[in-house]
Design a protein around this motif. Structure first.
Motif, PDB file in Angstrom:
ATOM      1  N   SER A 119      -5.534   1.946  -4.612  1.00 60.30           N
ATOM      2  CA  SER A 119      -5.361   0.704  -5.367  1.00 60.30           C
ATOM      3  C   SER A 119      -4.174  -0.086  -4.813  1.00 60.30           C
ATOM      4  CB  SER A 119      -5.128   1.014  -6.853  1.00 60.30           C
ATOM      5  OG  SER A 119      -4.753  -0.161  -7.554  1.00 60.30           O
TER       6      SER A 119
ATOM      7  N   ASP B 136      -2.831  -2.364  -7.041  1.00 58.65           N
ATOM      8  CA  ASP B 136      -2.227  -2.835  -8.284  1.00 58.65           C
ATOM      9  C   ASP B 136      -1.014  -1.962  -8.585  1.00 58.65           C
ATOM     10  OD1 ASP B 136      -4.252  -4.757  -8.666  1.00 58.65           O
ATOM     11  OD2 ASP B 136      -5.563  -3.208  -9.529  1.00 58.65           O
TER      12      ASP B 136
ATOM     13  N   SER C  63     -13.952   2.567  -1.048  1.00 61.18           N
ATOM     14  CA  SER C  63     -13.624   1.617  -2.095  1.00 61.18           C
ATOM     15  C   SER C  63     -14.504   0.388  -1.949  1.00 61.18           C
ATOM     16  CB  SER C  63     -12.146   1.194  -1.988  1.00 61.18           C
ATOM     17  OG  SER C  63     -11.864   0.112  -2.837  1.00 61.18           O
ATOM     18  N   ALA C  64     -14.996  -0.094  -3.075  1.00 59.10           N
ATOM     19  CA  ALA C  64     -15.802  -1.318  -3.039  1.00 59.10           C
ATOM     20  C   ALA C  64     -14.919  -2.550  -2.877  1.00 59.10           C
ATOM     21  CB  ALA C  64     -16.622  -1.428  -4.331  1.00 59.10           C
ATOM     22  N   ARG C  65     -13.650  -2.377  -3.165  1.00 62.95           N
ATOM     23  CA  ARG C  65     -12.737  -3.526  -3.114  1.00 62.95           C
ATOM     24  C   ARG C  65     -12.145  -3.742  -1.735  1.00 62.95           C
ATOM     25  NH1 ARG C  65      -7.709  -4.392  -7.378  1.00 62.95           N
ATOM     26  NH2 ARG C  65      -7.129  -6.510  -6.708  1.00 62.95           N
ATOM     27  N   TYR C  66     -11.894  -2.640  -1.001  1.00 65.75           N
ATOM     28  CA  TYR C  66     -11.256  -2.729   0.314  1.00 65.75           C
ATOM     29  C   TYR C  66     -12.156  -2.083   1.362  1.00 65.75           C
ATOM     30  CZ  TYR C  66      -7.353  -3.663  -2.771  1.00 65.75           C
ATOM     31  OH  TYR C  66      -6.569  -4.180  -3.761  1.00 65.75           O
TER      32      TYR C  66
ATOM     33  N   GLU D 181      -6.992  -3.286   5.227  1.00 64.27           N
ATOM     34  CA  GLU D 181      -7.030  -4.223   4.111  1.00 64.27           C
ATOM     35  C   GLU D 181      -6.237  -3.696   2.920  1.00 64.27           C
ATOM     36  OE1 GLU D 181     -10.865  -5.635   3.020  1.00 64.27           O
ATOM     37  OE2 GLU D 181     -11.462  -6.097   5.082  1.00 64.27           O
ATOM     38  N   LEU D 182      -6.321  -2.405   2.676  1.00 59.67           N
ATOM     39  CA  LEU D 182      -5.562  -1.814   1.569  1.00 59.67           C
ATOM     40  C   LEU D 182      -4.058  -1.935   1.827  1.00 59.67           C
ATOM     41  CD1 LEU D 182      -5.335  -0.214  -1.068  1.00 59.67           C
ATOM     42  CD2 LEU D 182      -5.574   1.893   0.291  1.00 59.67           C
TER      43      LEU D 182
ATOM     44  N   ALA E 242      -3.022  -5.528   1.249  1.00 60.06           N
ATOM     45  CA  ALA E 242      -2.992  -5.887  -0.174  1.00 60.06           C
ATOM     46  C   ALA E 242      -1.764  -5.293  -0.862  1.00 60.06           C
ATOM     47  CB  ALA E 242      -4.279  -5.411  -0.849  1.00 60.06           C
ATOM     48  N   ARG E 243      -1.394  -4.077  -0.500  1.00 61.87           N
ATOM     49  CA  ARG E 243      -0.205  -3.460  -1.102  1.00 61.87           C
ATOM     50  C   ARG E 243       1.071  -4.177  -0.685  1.00 61.87           C
ATOM     51  NH1 ARG E 243      -1.695   3.076  -0.782  1.00 61.87           N
ATOM     52  NH2 ARG E 243      -2.855   3.093  -2.765  1.00 61.87           N
TER      53      ARG E 243
END
Length: 237
Positions: free
Chosen positions: A127, A129, A173-176, A181-182, A185-186
């Motif tokens: 994640s 987040d 992950s469906a998001r990354y 990319e992860l 995003a972090r």
């Protein structure tokens, strides 16, 4: 016979006179040419002298310019070294205060000019987040940076670089779509929270490395955890 001899003698005299006259003419022409060549040589010498003087002046100007460039280069290097040294003092202060804030924790450490958080300190698995404890720690870091920024001189062009790193385990992950990319995003999530807390946007940079710069080459869970990390660097732009 006497008349023939007299005529022959007269002819010889005339020929001798003509030869003398021609020699005199040639001698005069040669003297004129020598005089012309002498003048041309003097003019060439004068031109050579002027060119030599101009070349000497140009070389002197070049040496003076080179000396000025060396002097300016030395001054610039000294000024840059002074700025680097000054920023190094603030970096040491920043890292020291972070160490005091976060305590002696194995998952948070200083390596060279980097302050390293293992991702699990700030984020849930897979994640970007920030967790509640992670948000609190980033806010504390922002507070330290804001206080430090008040003391850094304006002409020290500093920057906090937030680097995101991941391990080489394929992400599910469906998001990354990828670890890169992860990690991006972090890094962006940390940078955004720092700016929300008041850090100027021109003093924060988010960068992503994915799994391309591991600090542990192993495949154990501990090695993979060390490679999942956020690095903070206080550097110059």
């Amino acid at each position: 016979a006497a008349e023939r001899n007299a005529a022959a003698e007269a002819e010889r005299r005339a020929a001798a006179e003509r030869a003398g006259s021609e020699q005199a003419r040639l001698a005069e022409s040669a003297r004129a040419q020598v005089a012309l060549l002498s003048r041309q040589i003097e003019e060439l010498r004068a031109q050579l002298g002027r060119l030599t003087a101009a070349l000497d002046q140009a070389e002197a100007s070049t040496r003076e310019r080179d000396a000025q460039i060396l002097t300016l280069g030395a001054r610039l290097n000294a000024a840059l070294a002074a700025r680097v040294e000054e920023l190094q003092r603030y970096r040491s202060d920043f890292f020291g205060r972070l160490r005091d804030l976060l305590g002696d924790r194995p998952e948070v450490r200083i390596v060279g000019d980097r302050f390293i958080f293992q991702s699990e300190v700030l984020f849930p698995p897979a994640s970007a987040d920030l967790s509640q404890p992670g948000q609190q720690q980033i806010r504390e870091i922002a507070r330290i940076l804001l206080d430090l920024a008040q003391r850094i001189p304006r002409d020290v062009n500093w920057l906090l670089r937030v680097d995101g790193h991941a391990d080489r385990t394929p992400i599910r992950s469906a998001r990354y779509a990828s670890n890169w990319e992860l990690s991006a995003a972090r890094a962006i999530a940390v940078s955004q929270l720092l700016m929300q807390e008041g850090l100027p946007p021109n003093r924060v940079a988010a960068t992503a490395f994915g799994d391309n710069q591991p600090i542990d080459p192993g495949d154990t869970p501990e090695a993979l955890a060390r490679n999942r990390r956020i690095e903070l660097r206080l550097t110059d732009r």
